[in-house]
Design a protein around this motif. Structure first.
Motif, PDB file in Angstrom:
ATOM      1  N   TYR A   1      -9.248   3.748  -0.469  1.00 11.33           N
ATOM      2  CA  TYR A   1     -10.608   4.078  -0.900  1.00 11.33           C
ATOM      3  C   TYR A   1     -11.578   3.955   0.278  1.00 11.33           C
ATOM      4  O   TYR A   1     -11.583   2.958   1.003  1.00 11.33           O
ATOM      5  CB  TYR A   1     -11.045   3.144  -2.024  1.00 11.33           C
ATOM      6  CG  TYR A   1     -12.500   3.299  -2.413  1.00 11.33           C
ATOM      7  CD1 TYR A   1     -12.934   4.429  -3.090  1.00 11.33           C
ATOM      8  CD2 TYR A   1     -13.441   2.321  -2.079  1.00 11.33           C
ATOM      9  CE1 TYR A   1     -14.270   4.578  -3.432  1.00 11.33           C
ATOM     10  CE2 TYR A   1     -14.774   2.463  -2.421  1.00 11.33           C
ATOM     11  CZ  TYR A   1     -15.185   3.601  -3.088  1.00 11.33           C
ATOM     12  OH  TYR A   1     -16.511   3.752  -3.424  1.00 11.33           O
ATOM     13  N   ASP A   2     -12.413   4.981   0.463  1.00  7.33           N
ATOM     14  CA  ASP A   2     -13.402   4.979   1.547  1.00  7.33           C
ATOM     15  C   ASP A   2     -14.598   5.800   1.091  1.00  7.33           C
ATOM     16  O   ASP A   2     -14.514   7.024   0.945  1.00  7.33           O
ATOM     17  CB  ASP A   2     -12.796   5.574   2.819  1.00  7.33           C
ATOM     18  CG  ASP A   2     -13.687   5.401   4.040  1.00  7.33           C
ATOM     19  OD1 ASP A   2     -14.890   5.136   3.871  1.00  7.33           O
ATOM     20  OD2 ASP A   2     -13.185   5.554   5.172  1.00  7.33           O
ATOM     21  N   GLN A   3     -15.713   5.124   0.868  1.00  8.42           N
ATOM     22  CA  GLN A   3     -16.904   5.805   0.362  1.00  8.42           C
ATOM     23  C   GLN A   3     -17.436   6.856   1.323  1.00  8.42           C
ATOM     24  O   GLN A   3     -18.120   7.810   0.916  1.00  8.42           O
ATOM     25  CB  GLN A   3     -18.015   4.776   0.058  1.00  8.42           C
ATOM     26  CG  GLN A   3     -18.865   4.333   1.241  1.00  8.42           C
ATOM     27  CD  GLN A   3     -18.168   3.365   2.184  1.00  8.42           C
ATOM     28  OE1 GLN A   3     -17.036   2.976   1.956  1.00  8.42           O
ATOM     29  NE2 GLN A   3     -18.848   2.972   3.238  1.00  8.42           N
TER      30      GLN A   3
ATOM     31  N   THR B   1     -10.246   0.780   2.276  1.00  8.01           N
ATOM     32  CA  THR B   1      -9.278   0.856   3.375  1.00  8.01           C
ATOM     33  C   THR B   1      -9.513  -0.195   4.436  1.00  8.01           C
ATOM     34  O   THR B   1      -8.612  -0.554   5.186  1.00  8.01           O
ATOM     35  CB  THR B   1      -9.295   2.274   3.992  1.00  8.01           C
ATOM     36  OG1 THR B   1      -8.166   2.430   4.848  1.00  8.01           O
ATOM     37  CG2 THR B   1     -10.572   2.524   4.770  1.00  8.01           C
ATOM     38  N   SER B   2     -10.728  -0.750   4.495  1.00  6.92           N
ATOM     39  CA  SER B   2     -11.037  -1.794   5.474  1.00  6.92           C
ATOM     40  C   SER B   2     -10.493  -3.152   5.072  1.00  6.92           C
ATOM     41  O   SER B   2     -10.383  -4.059   5.905  1.00  6.92           O
ATOM     42  CB  SER B   2     -12.555  -1.916   5.651  1.00  6.92           C
ATOM     43  OG  SER B   2     -13.158  -2.438   4.476  1.00  6.92           O
ATOM     44  N   GLY B   3     -10.198  -3.340   3.768  1.00  7.34           N
ATOM     45  CA  GLY B   3      -9.798  -4.643   3.280  1.00  7.34           C
ATOM     46  C   GLY B   3     -10.952  -5.583   3.032  1.00  7.34           C
ATOM     47  O   GLY B   3     -10.746  -6.765   2.729  1.00  7.34           O
ATOM     48  N   HIS B   4     -12.185  -5.072   3.111  1.00  4.71           N
ATOM     49  CA  HIS B   4     -13.356  -5.932   2.955  1.00  4.71           C
ATOM     50  C   HIS B   4     -14.192  -5.591   1.726  1.00  4.71           C
ATOM     51  O   HIS B   4     -15.289  -6.121   1.557  1.00  4.71           O
ATOM     52  CB  HIS B   4     -14.239  -5.857   4.205  1.00  4.71           C
ATOM     53  CG  HIS B   4     -13.643  -6.560   5.385  1.00  4.71           C
ATOM     54  ND1 HIS B   4     -13.856  -7.890   5.644  1.00  4.71           N
ATOM     55  CD2 HIS B   4     -12.804  -6.120   6.356  1.00  4.71           C
ATOM     56  CE1 HIS B   4     -13.200  -8.233   6.740  1.00  4.71           C
ATOM     57  NE2 HIS B   4     -12.548  -7.186   7.189  1.00  4.71           N
TER      58      HIS B   4
ATOM     59  N   LYS C   1       0.822  -1.206   0.000  1.00  6.67           N
ATOM     60  CA  LYS C   1       0.000   0.000   0.000  1.00  6.67           C
ATOM     61  C   LYS C   1       0.855   1.254   0.000  1.00  6.67           C
ATOM     62  O   LYS C   1       0.516   2.258  -0.642  1.00  6.67           O
ATOM     63  CB  LYS C   1      -0.923  -0.006   1.215  1.00  6.67           C
ATOM     64  CG  LYS C   1      -1.878   1.172   1.295  1.00  6.67           C
ATOM     65  CD  LYS C   1      -2.787   1.058   2.517  1.00  6.67           C
ATOM     66  CE  LYS C   1      -3.741   2.246   2.610  1.00  6.67           C
ATOM     67  NZ  LYS C   1      -4.634   2.129   3.810  1.00  6.67           N
ATOM     68  N   ALA C   2       1.985   1.200   0.708  1.00  3.88           N
ATOM     69  CA  ALA C   2       2.865   2.372   0.784  1.00  3.88           C
ATOM     70  C   ALA C   2       3.425   2.747  -0.581  1.00  3.88           C
ATOM     71  O   ALA C   2       3.780   3.911  -0.820  1.00  3.88           O
ATOM     72  CB  ALA C   2       3.997   2.104   1.770  1.00  3.88           C
ATOM     73  N   LYS C   3       3.515   1.773  -1.497  1.00  3.39           N
ATOM     74  CA  LYS C   3       4.072   2.039  -2.833  1.00  3.39           C
ATOM     75  C   LYS C   3       2.999   2.364  -3.865  1.00  3.39           C
ATOM     76  O   LYS C   3       3.330   2.636  -5.022  1.00  3.39           O
ATOM     77  CB  LYS C   3       4.862   0.823  -3.310  1.00  3.39           C
ATOM     78  CG  LYS C   3       6.057   0.456  -2.461  1.00  3.39           C
ATOM     79  CD  LYS C   3       6.915  -0.604  -3.130  1.00  3.39           C
ATOM     80  CE  LYS C   3       6.142  -1.852  -3.456  1.00  3.39           C
ATOM     81  NZ  LYS C   3       6.974  -2.887  -4.125  1.00  3.39           N
TER      82      LYS C   3
ATOM     83  N   ARG D   1      -2.933  -2.896  11.194  1.00  2.00           N
ATOM     84  CA  ARG D   1      -2.194  -2.106  10.214  1.00  2.00           C
ATOM     85  C   ARG D   1      -2.252  -2.785   8.862  1.00  2.00           C
ATOM     86  O   ARG D   1      -2.049  -3.995   8.790  1.00  2.00           O
ATOM     87  CB  ARG D   1      -0.747  -2.002  10.709  1.00  2.00           C
ATOM     88  CG  ARG D   1       0.192  -1.172   9.863  1.00  2.00           C
ATOM     89  CD  ARG D   1       1.629  -1.413  10.274  1.00  2.00           C
ATOM     90  NE  ARG D   1       1.934  -1.254  11.674  1.00  2.00           N
ATOM     91  CZ  ARG D   1       2.420  -0.120  12.229  1.00  2.00           C
ATOM     92  NH1 ARG D   1       2.659   0.917  11.479  1.00  2.00           N
ATOM     93  NH2 ARG D   1       2.680  -0.076  13.507  1.00  2.00           N
ATOM     94  N   PRO D   2      -2.557  -2.115   7.735  1.00  3.19           N
ATOM     95  CA  PRO D   2      -2.662  -0.678   7.533  1.00  3.19           C
ATOM     96  C   PRO D   2      -4.093  -0.135   7.577  1.00  3.19           C
ATOM     97  O   PRO D   2      -4.332   0.993   7.113  1.00  3.19           O
ATOM     98  CB  PRO D   2      -2.100  -0.516   6.120  1.00  3.19           C
ATOM     99  CG  PRO D   2      -2.638  -1.711   5.401  1.00  3.19           C
ATOM    100  CD  PRO D   2      -2.594  -2.838   6.426  1.00  3.19           C
ATOM    101  N   VAL D   3      -5.045  -0.924   8.098  1.00  2.00           N
ATOM    102  CA  VAL D   3      -6.429  -0.445   8.128  1.00  2.00           C
ATOM    103  C   VAL D   3      -6.523   0.821   8.961  1.00  2.00           C
ATOM    104  O   VAL D   3      -7.250   1.762   8.618  1.00  2.00           O
ATOM    105  CB  VAL D   3      -7.364  -1.533   8.688  1.00  2.00           C
ATOM    106  CG1 VAL D   3      -8.785  -1.010   8.819  1.00  2.00           C
ATOM    107  CG2 VAL D   3      -7.340  -2.760   7.780  1.00  2.00           C
TER     108      VAL D   3
END
Length: 526
Positions: free
Chosen positions: A109-111, A137-140, A71-73, A425-427
């Protein structure tokens, strides 16, 4: 002769037999004594810590290192608050990828920040013939464009390009696997970020399968780092539950499913080992997919389980029978019911008093569920920074009655349940110190109090990231306290969390971090 003697500091040992010390001796990566036991011993190196406060290295019992590094890249939508601004970020990312059909991955991404979900059609306008994947961003959850949807089987559900839980997994499998070398670089990067925040050991929450696995041979990336001397901190690996498969073991072994060769919890060494089996039962609050017994406030949905309840129960029971410690992801109270029922069934079939099963997240736990955690000996592995960062939103969708039940602290301890600190992390923010501050204050970044009756003392919160973390990862004989004989993993702080105002705990400087008796941050700077 000592390898190193650390002097002129307040060592908060987390060991009741010697709670505070002022000198600490190290030999071959282990603590050999405190105060007078080492004060007169010769040492190759004497380090004056100039009045600092020293704690056992923080243990983050639930992280995703590879995801953090990748994610950092990647381009990110973090901080973006408008639809058009988000599409502009995607457009720029797409132009950087060579050739039609190449993948464009965008994180953050976060709606909720945008006011609504983006759609496949909107992504098509800026994709430049690339395959676009926006990772929630949640991974879900994820949002993809039509070029990606066209690659999926027709029975994979989506809503205008939005895919959640197992449907998202179907998209990720189109891209997998990542190369071990790429994963190793990402893991190393994430590990060094952890070190800078005082974390010396972590549990990687799901490799090889599940929602967030990156390769069927993902463990090899960690071995690559270990073999090259690049693994920055100690790592315990949780294989995804779907990596188990039927085994032809002897009937007396009672192992219906397992990893090849009978590999299970406990294999490995002080640096890299196999931990619990990670099993997902539901989704997350951010994506509104955590499985609840009652609808989200102002909505009709109650979230979702990851699979048929019987299949999930069978997987949990089979993991227990095969000798695994289990780390069951259960955020909603309905998912927690399923996990607790399955633990109870498994223990009746084969009692294992020291199984140390864990519920990962325990995001919404009703009062009637607390005694069940205690009776089953199940630890609660919570993420305090979820409520510090997202608590206002979570409290809104849970409503006034249920909000105090989120990511509990005091309620668990009063029932004798071990509370274990972690970040996911990273959530969310990975800082243990900021998480500890939240556990004491129960205040989100906006200042809203969320379940203040669940607040812990500073000592209790520190324990969650040291002693309790070691217990949850079965490291209590070698980590979690500054006790002679244990690993010389410690964090040097610019102030004492027990002595400052709670509102200042999160801002305390991490001066340096020692792993195996060596100044790991100093080695990073060289």
């Amino acid at each position: 002769m000592l390898s190193t003697r650390l002097t002129n500091a307040t060592f908060v040992t987390m060991d009741p037999d010697h709670p505070v010390a002022h000198e600490l001796g190290i030999w071959q990566g282990r603590i050999v004594g405190l105060d007078r036991a080492v004060a007169s011993l010769p040492a190759r190196r004497v380090v004056d810590l100039r009045g600092a406060t020293v704690l056992p290295g923080f243990i983050d019992s639930h992280v995703h290192l590879a995801w953090t590094g990748l994610k950092a890249k990647s381009p990110s939508l973090a901080g973006v608050t408008g639809v058009e601004e988000a599409l502009a970020v995607v457009a720029e990312a797409a132009t950087r990828q060579d050739g039609a059909g190449s993948w464009v991955f965008v994180g953050g991404y976060d709606q909720r920040a945008l006011g609504r979900h983006l759609t496949a059609a909107e992504l098509d306008r800026v994709a430049h013939d690339r395959r676009v994947f926006l990772m929630h961003t949640s991974g879900h959850a994820c949002v993809v464009n039509t070029a990606v949807l066209d690659l999926l089987p027709g029975d994979v559900p989506h809503e205008d390009g939005l895919l959640v839980e197992s449907a998202m997994g179907a998209v990720r499998r189109l891209r997998l696997p990542y190369a071990q070398s790429e994963l190793a670089d990402a893991i190393e990067h994430a590990g060094r970020v952890c070190l800078a925040e005082g974390v010396t050991a972590v549990a990687e929450a799901g490799i090889g399968g599940g929602l967030l696995g990156h390769s069927p041979v993902e463990l090899g990336a960690y071995q690559l780092l270990r073999g090259q001397g690049r693994l920055p901190l100690r790592v315990q690996l949780m294989p995804g539950g779907d990596t188990l498969r039927p085994q032809g073991a002897h009937e007396h072994d009672g192992i219906p499913r397992g990893l090849d060769l009978g590999l299970r919890t406990g294999f490995g060494d002080d640096w890299l080992s196999v931990g619990a089996l990670k099993i997902y039962t539901d989704g997350g609050m951010m994506a509104r997919t955590a499985a609840l017994t009652e609808p989200y406030e102002g909505m009709t949905g109650t979230g979702q389980l990851q699979d048929d309840p019987e299949h999930l129960t069978d997987l949990i029971v089979d993991g227990h029978l095969a000798g695994w410690q289990l780390a069951v992801h259960a955020i909603g109270d309905r998912a927690a019911d399923l996990a607790l029922d399955a633990f109870e069934k498994a223990q009746k079939l084969r009692p294992r008093p020291d199984a140390r099963h864990r519920v990962e997240h325990a995001g919404l736990i009703r009062p009637d569920q607390l005694p069940r955690f205690a009776a089953l000996g199940v630890s609660a592995v919570v993420q305090p920074n979820f409520l510090r960062c997202f608590g206002d939103d979570y409290a809104n969708v849970m409503g006034e009655r249920r909000a105090p039940w989120m990511y509990r602290g005091r309620g668990f301890l009063e029932h004798g349940v071990t509370v274990v600190g972690s970040s996911d992390r990273p959530v969310a923010d990975g800082s243990p110190l900021r998480a500890i501050q939240f556990m004491v204050e129960r205040a989100s970044v906006s200042g809203q109090l969320i379940g203040p009756e669940e607040a812990l003392t500073v000592d209790e919160a520190l324990r969650a990231y040291t002693v309790a973390g070691a217990y949850a990862c079965r490291w209590e004989d070698s980590a979690g306290s500054l006790t002679p004989g244990k690993r010389a993993d410690l964090v040097v702080l610019g102030d004492d969390p027990r002595r400052v105002e709670p509102s200042r705990i999160g801002g305390i400087e991490v001066v340096t971090t020692f792993v195996d008796g060596r100044d790991a941050l100093e080695e990073t700077r060289q």
